[in-house]
Design an enzyme around this catalytic site. Structure first.
Site, PDB file in Angstrom:
ATOM      1  CG  ASP A 180      -0.192  32.927  73.573  1.00  0.00           C
ATOM      2  OD1 ASP A 180      -1.053  33.232  74.389  1.00  0.00           O
ATOM      3  OD2 ASP A 180      -0.008  33.564  72.509  1.00  0.00           O
ATOM      4  CE1 TYR A 220       6.593  36.023  72.738  1.00  0.00           C
ATOM      5  CE2 TYR A 220       6.837  36.310  70.374  1.00  0.00           C
ATOM      6  CZ  TYR A 220       7.016  36.776  71.652  1.00  0.00           C
ATOM      7  OH  TYR A 220       7.615  37.994  71.856  1.00  0.00           O
ATOM      8  CG  ASP A 221       5.455  31.630  76.128  1.00  0.00           C
ATOM      9  OD1 ASP A 221       4.536  31.285  76.875  1.00  0.00           O
ATOM     10  OD2 ASP A 221       5.618  32.803  75.745  1.00  0.00           O
ATOM     11  CB  SER A 228      14.914  65.366  88.971  1.00  0.00           C
ATOM     12  OG  SER A 228      15.469  64.539  89.946  1.00  0.00           O
ATOM     13  CG  LEU A 229      16.622  70.710  87.755  1.00  0.00           C
ATOM     14  CD1 LEU A 229      15.860  71.802  87.018  1.00  0.00           C
ATOM     15  CD2 LEU A 229      18.082  71.101  87.883  1.00  0.00           C
ATOM     16  CD  GLU A 273      18.489  77.551  80.805  1.00  0.00           C
ATOM     17  OE1 GLU A 273      17.820  76.507  80.940  1.00  0.00           O
ATOM     18  OE2 GLU A 273      19.648  77.548  80.391  1.00  0.00           O
ATOM     19  CE  LYS A 279      11.560  72.184  86.790  1.00  0.00           C
ATOM     20  NZ  LYS A 279      10.322  71.501  86.421  1.00  0.00           N
ATOM     21  CG  ASP A 308       4.546  71.756  83.533  1.00  0.00           C
ATOM     22  OD1 ASP A 308       5.239  70.728  83.643  1.00  0.00           O
ATOM     23  OD2 ASP A 308       3.471  71.920  84.127  1.00  0.00           O
ATOM     24  NE  ARG A 321      14.193  63.224  84.013  1.00  0.00           N
ATOM     25  CZ  ARG A 321      13.716  62.826  85.191  1.00  0.00           C
ATOM     26  NH1 ARG A 321      12.534  62.285  85.259  1.00  0.00           N
ATOM     27  NH2 ARG A 321      14.435  62.970  86.275  1.00  0.00           N
ATOM     28  CE1 TYR A 371      16.677  70.925  79.782  1.00  0.00           C
ATOM     29  CE2 TYR A 371      14.700  71.995  78.953  1.00  0.00           C
ATOM     30  CZ  TYR A 371      15.314  70.915  79.573  1.00  0.00           C
ATOM     31  OH  TYR A 371      14.574  69.844  79.958  1.00  0.00           O
ATOM     32  CE  LYS A 403      19.570  74.637  83.154  1.00  0.00           C
ATOM     33  NZ  LYS A 403      19.383  74.264  81.748  1.00  0.00           N
ATOM     34  CE  LYS A 408       9.379  72.708  90.313  1.00  0.00           C
ATOM     35  NZ  LYS A 408       8.817  71.617  91.083  1.00  0.00           N
ATOM     36  CB  CYS A 428      -4.196  48.430 111.004  1.00  0.00           C
ATOM     37  SG  CYS A 428      -4.031  48.239 109.217  1.00  0.00           S
ATOM     38  CB  CYS A 448      -4.366  43.672 109.289  1.00  0.00           C
ATOM     39  SG  CYS A 448      -3.264  44.638 110.343  1.00  0.00           S
ATOM     40  CB  CYS A 450      -0.539  48.971 110.707  1.00  0.00           C
ATOM     41  SG  CYS A 450      -0.776  47.199 110.635  1.00  0.00           S
ATOM     42  CB  CYS A 481      -0.687  44.562 107.740  1.00  0.00           C
ATOM     43  SG  CYS A 481      -1.733  45.912 107.173  1.00  0.00           S
TER      44      CYS A 481
HETATM   45  S1  IVH Z   1      17.984  71.454  83.236  1.00  0.00           S
HETATM   46  C1  IVH Z   1      20.522  68.403  85.456  1.00  0.00           C
HETATM   47  N1  IVH Z   1      16.568  73.429  82.258  1.00  0.00           N
HETATM   48  O1  IVH Z   1      12.775  70.212  84.617  1.00  0.00           O
HETATM   49  C2  IVH Z   1      19.746  69.459  84.742  1.00  0.00           C
HETATM   50  N2  IVH Z   1      15.407  71.487  83.011  1.00  0.00           N
HETATM   51  O2  IVH Z   1      13.194  68.977  87.314  1.00  0.00           O
HETATM   52  C3  IVH Z   1      18.341  69.058  84.476  1.00  0.00           C
HETATM   53  N3  IVH Z   1      12.993  71.597  82.679  1.00  0.00           N
HETATM   54  O3  IVH Z   1      13.558  66.951  83.647  1.00  0.00           O
HETATM   55  C4  IVH Z   1      17.556  69.796  83.532  1.00  0.00           C
HETATM   56  N4  IVH Z   1      12.928  73.593  81.770  1.00  0.00           N
HETATM   57  O4  IVH Z   1      12.132  68.335  82.077  1.00  0.00           O
HETATM   58  C5  IVH Z   1      16.538  72.203  82.796  1.00  0.00           C
HETATM   59  N5  IVH Z   1      15.460  75.258  81.354  1.00  0.00           N
HETATM   60  C6  IVH Z   1      15.434  74.030  81.881  1.00  0.00           C
HETATM   61  C7  IVH Z   1      14.219  73.321  82.052  1.00  0.00           C
HETATM   62  C8  IVH Z   1      14.262  72.050  82.635  1.00  0.00           C
HETATM   63  C9  IVH Z   1      12.208  72.540  82.161  1.00  0.00           C
HETATM   64  C10 IVH Z   1      12.520  70.304  83.238  1.00  0.00           C
HETATM   65  C11 IVH Z   1      13.173  69.098  82.639  1.00  0.00           C
HETATM   66  C12 IVH Z   1      13.767  68.325  83.772  1.00  0.00           C
HETATM   67  C13 IVH Z   1      13.055  68.892  84.946  1.00  0.00           C
HETATM   68  C14 IVH Z   1      13.936  68.828  86.166  1.00  0.00           C
END
Ligand code: IVH
Length: 691
Positions: A29, A32-33, A78-79, A111, A113, A115, A134, A238, A301, A325, A419, A422, A437, A443
């Site tokens: 090690d 290596y370091d 994200s959304l 579209e 969503k 999972d 991602r 997508y 979208k 959702k 608390c 602590c 607290c 703490c």
């Molecule tokens: S659009 C900026 N389209 O949802 C646009 N996302 O909460 C971002 N996902 O990380 C994504 N189906 O993993 C888009 N038809 C769809 C989707 C979708 C699933 C997921 C995706 C994203 C997450 C956002």
């Protein structure tokens, strides 16, 4: 330096492979370091020559895991969420306000969503070059070798196609495939247990996935692509990421282009007017159970891509799309106890401990009860049968008790006024619903939570520091403040001797720590865990002050009310008085300053980049006044900031440009008085590249 540099990189890679993949190191090690330190020294002396693939550039632990880091051309964000028709209506109203549209009905593509797991696919001249997960949104893991095993992934895109384009989509497993896969894993696990009982050799570990999403994620993150190839993974495309050109004018057309290139596009994707969205939502909700894949909502979208571009992003979420959702799944279980969890700012949060129950795709044993008023309002007692709800990735929530099932000995919960960690007084200030607290830096619960936050992915991103590890190191007295992280290597032998750690994982951890010494400034500021300084505010501060040194000097100076630095802080767009006060309070506390000094001996955050220098607005301080005609104020400000300008509210000597709209008042006069440049809306649009 290049010869020695290249040789070092090759040597380190060679030893990494021997160590991590073959478990057969040839050097100690220490040796290596020494190699790694030499590499770091060379890089420190010649930062411009640092190669993106240098072992020092890999985010902690990921080298060890065998995945290289892959930076997305544009971030994967994200959304925002909607849960009801009103949320969706508000989303549409926001778009109209931002784009200054009157009563125009908005057209969307809806579209399902999925999972699953989002991936970013890079194509150059029509050829698939690289694919990544991602990750933290900015960079993910390079999983090209695994993606190549997916039958749904086109290797080539038929012309015409842009020279360079990122395509985004979701990798998932169908329900039927998941059930079959889980059954084989369960059988393999049973076989392994039988072998263990017979005292035979075990072979590699077997994981039984809890849901289709985990199964897809586990399958994609395999070092051996042959394993991924044997898993039934599918891909829906997508979205577009970076592109040398945009091959469509609307999202609907874009989906057609994707289909033409051979991608699977969700057949339920539909163009609709905003008024049709609620019906569509209900229709998909009704079809949900019959679909062969898991969905948790519908993504809406905005169809016009030029409008999408103008709307841009607010923080991590696009202004032009929303995830509506489905209502969360519910289940009932028994509430066994209520524990109290201390947060990093001292907030004491009651946490329910329950009999395990399967809901929303996972087994749940804990849920938040938010605060003492919530417990009182819901009238839950320990021993009650409770209704539990979990939606997607959201923390499970207790809805309320099932009163008919309340046992005679159910106990009301009394919230502690000391608390539990602590013993300091826990108080509620003013109309705060949260009891906090007052132990501050003494703490241990707050300290531990601050440390967890410090190392977390969006902060310093030091992999290999699980919550339990932090708790253990803290309990041993080895990790009392963030700066202690950077001297942990002095305890290497003691760490390796801890149960379940061992040389490999200690090496990974220490490597991750070493590579975390130069975080981007905004992540460092966020990591400090100052109240109200979340990712977004940390970014605003980093962009405004650029360097750690500058930020610190200005924060110290801002402690004095009426000082120039205090005023400067007050005019940063997005930093209101309450946030400014938190910063001042933080720097008023000498122990915080001392902790920061200690940290700075080990960490050198990278300066925030100066935005796009080619823009006429970069580095300029701008004030908008009066009513703009073609742009909303919000869009104008967002655009100016994205081009590197600072938007402030009042005109002073430091103002570079005052953009004057209709009915401008005293600010226009003040600008003239001070001799500050005045621009019309049209001139501003030209400077901002808006036609
Ligand atoms: S659009 C900026 N389209 O949802 C646009 N996302 O909460 C971002 N996902 O990380 C994504 N189906 O993993 C888009 N038809 C769809 C989707 C979708 C699933 C997921 C995706 C994203 C997450 C956002």
């Amino acid at each position: 330096m290049s010869d020695e540099y290249t040789t070092l990189i090759e040597q380190i890679r060679h030893h990494d492979r021997l160590y991590y993949e073959h478990d057969a190191p040839e050097i100690t090690d220490g040796q290596y370091d020494a190699l790694l330190n030499r590499l770091r020294a060379l890089e420190a002396a010649n930062p411009a020559l640092i190669r993106a693939d240098s072992p020092t550039q890999k985010v902690g632990g990921r080298v060890a895991d065998g995945f290289a880091k892959s930076v997305h051309g544009v971030p994967m964000l994200s959304l925002g969420n909607a849960f009801a028709p009103e949320d969706f209506a508000e989303f549409c109203a926001r778009i109209r306000r931002f784009l200054a549209l009157e009563d125009t009905a908005l057209r969307f593509i809806a579209e399902p969503k999925i999972d699953g797991l989002s991936v970013n696919l890079l194509y150059e001249n029509g050829r698939f070059i690289r694919g990544a997960t991602r990750g933290d949104g900015t960079a993910g893991e390079d999983i090209t070798h695994n993606l190549l095993t997916l039958p749904d992934l086109p290797r080539r895109l038929a012309a015409p196609c842009p020279a360079r384009i990122e395509i985004r989509g979701e990798v998932f497993m169908t329900r039927a495939d998941f059930l079959a896969f889980r059954a084989t894993q369960e059988a393999a696990l049973a076989e392994r247990e039988a072998r263990r009982a017979r005292g035979e050799k075990l072979g590699s570990a077997v994981q039984v996935p809890v849901n289709a999403r985990n199964a897809a994620a586990g399958s994609l993150r395999q070092l051996d692509a042959a394993i991924t190839a044997a898993r039934p993974l599918k891909l829906f495309a997508y979205a577009m990421g970076e592109g040398s050109e945009t091959p469509a004018a609307t999202h609907g057309e874009w989906l057609d282009v994707l289909r033409r290139w051979g991608f699977r596009v969700n057949p339920l994707s539909t163009a609709l007017d905003e008024a049709e969205a609620p019906d569509f939502q209900s229709r998909i909700a009704a079809e949900r159970a019959g679909l062969d894949y898991e969905i948790d909502g519908v993504v809406y979208k905005l169809d016009r891509l030029d409008w999408q571009a103008r709307l841009g992003f607010a923080g991590r979420e696009p202004r032009w799309a929303i995830a509506w959702k489905f209502p969360a799944e519910q289940a009932t279980t028994r509430l066994l106890a209520i524990g109290i969890q201390g947060g990093r700012t001292g907030a004491l949060t009651p946490r329910a401990v329950m009999e395990p129950v399967f809901v929303g795709g996972v087994t749940v044993t804990h849920a938040t009860l938010h605060n003492e008023d919530e417990i009182a309002r819901k009238e839950v007692r320990i021993g009650d049968t409770v209704v539990l709800q979990r939606a997607g990735d959201v923390i499970p929530q207790i809805i309320g008790p099932v009163l008919e099932k309340r046992p005679a000995d159910a106990q009301p919960f009394v919230f502690p006024t000391l608390c539990p960690a602590c013993g300091s007084h826990a108080v509620r200030a003013g109309d705060d619903v949260v009891r906090r607290c007052t132990g501050g830096l003494i703490c241990p619960a707050q300290t531990v939570e601050r440390l967890k936050h410090f190392v977390s992915r969006r902060a310093m991103d030091i992999e290999g520091f699980g919550e339990e590890r932090i708790e253990l190191l803290h309990a041993r007295g080895w990790l009392l403040a963030p700066a202690d992280i950077f001297t942990l290597h002095e305890r290497r032998a003691e760490l390796e001797a801890l149960e379940g750690w061992g040389r490999l994982s200690v090496t990974k951890l220490l490597d991750a720590i070493a590579t975390a010494r130069m975080p981007p400034l905004e992540r460092f500021i966020f990591a400090l865990g100052i109240r109200r300084i979340g990712e977004q505010n940390a970014k605003l501060l980093a962009r405004h002050y650029h360097s750690l040194a500058e930020w610190r000097v200005k924060m110290e100076a801002a402690r004095i009310i009426g000082s120039e630095a205090r005023e400067e802080l007050g005019v940063i767009q997005g930093i209101g008085p309450a946030i400014a006060q938190e910063l001042v309070d933080f720097f008023d506390e000498q122990r915080n300053v001392a902790a920061l000094d200690a940290l700075c001996a080990h960490v050198a955050p990278a300066d925030a980049p100066v935005a796009d220098a080619v823009s006429a607005l970069a580095g300029k301080t701008i004030v908008f006044t009066g009513t703009l005609e073609k742009l909303s104020r919000q869009e104008a400000e967002a655009r100016a900031e994205s081009l590197g300008a600072k938007v402030t509210k009042s005109v002073s000597k430091k103002t570079d440009i005052v953009v004057v709209g209709a009915d401008a008042g005293s600010k226009a006069a003040k600008a003239a008085e001070l001799g500050v440049q005045v621009a019309t809306e049209a001139e501003f649009r030209a400077m901002a590249g808006l036609v």
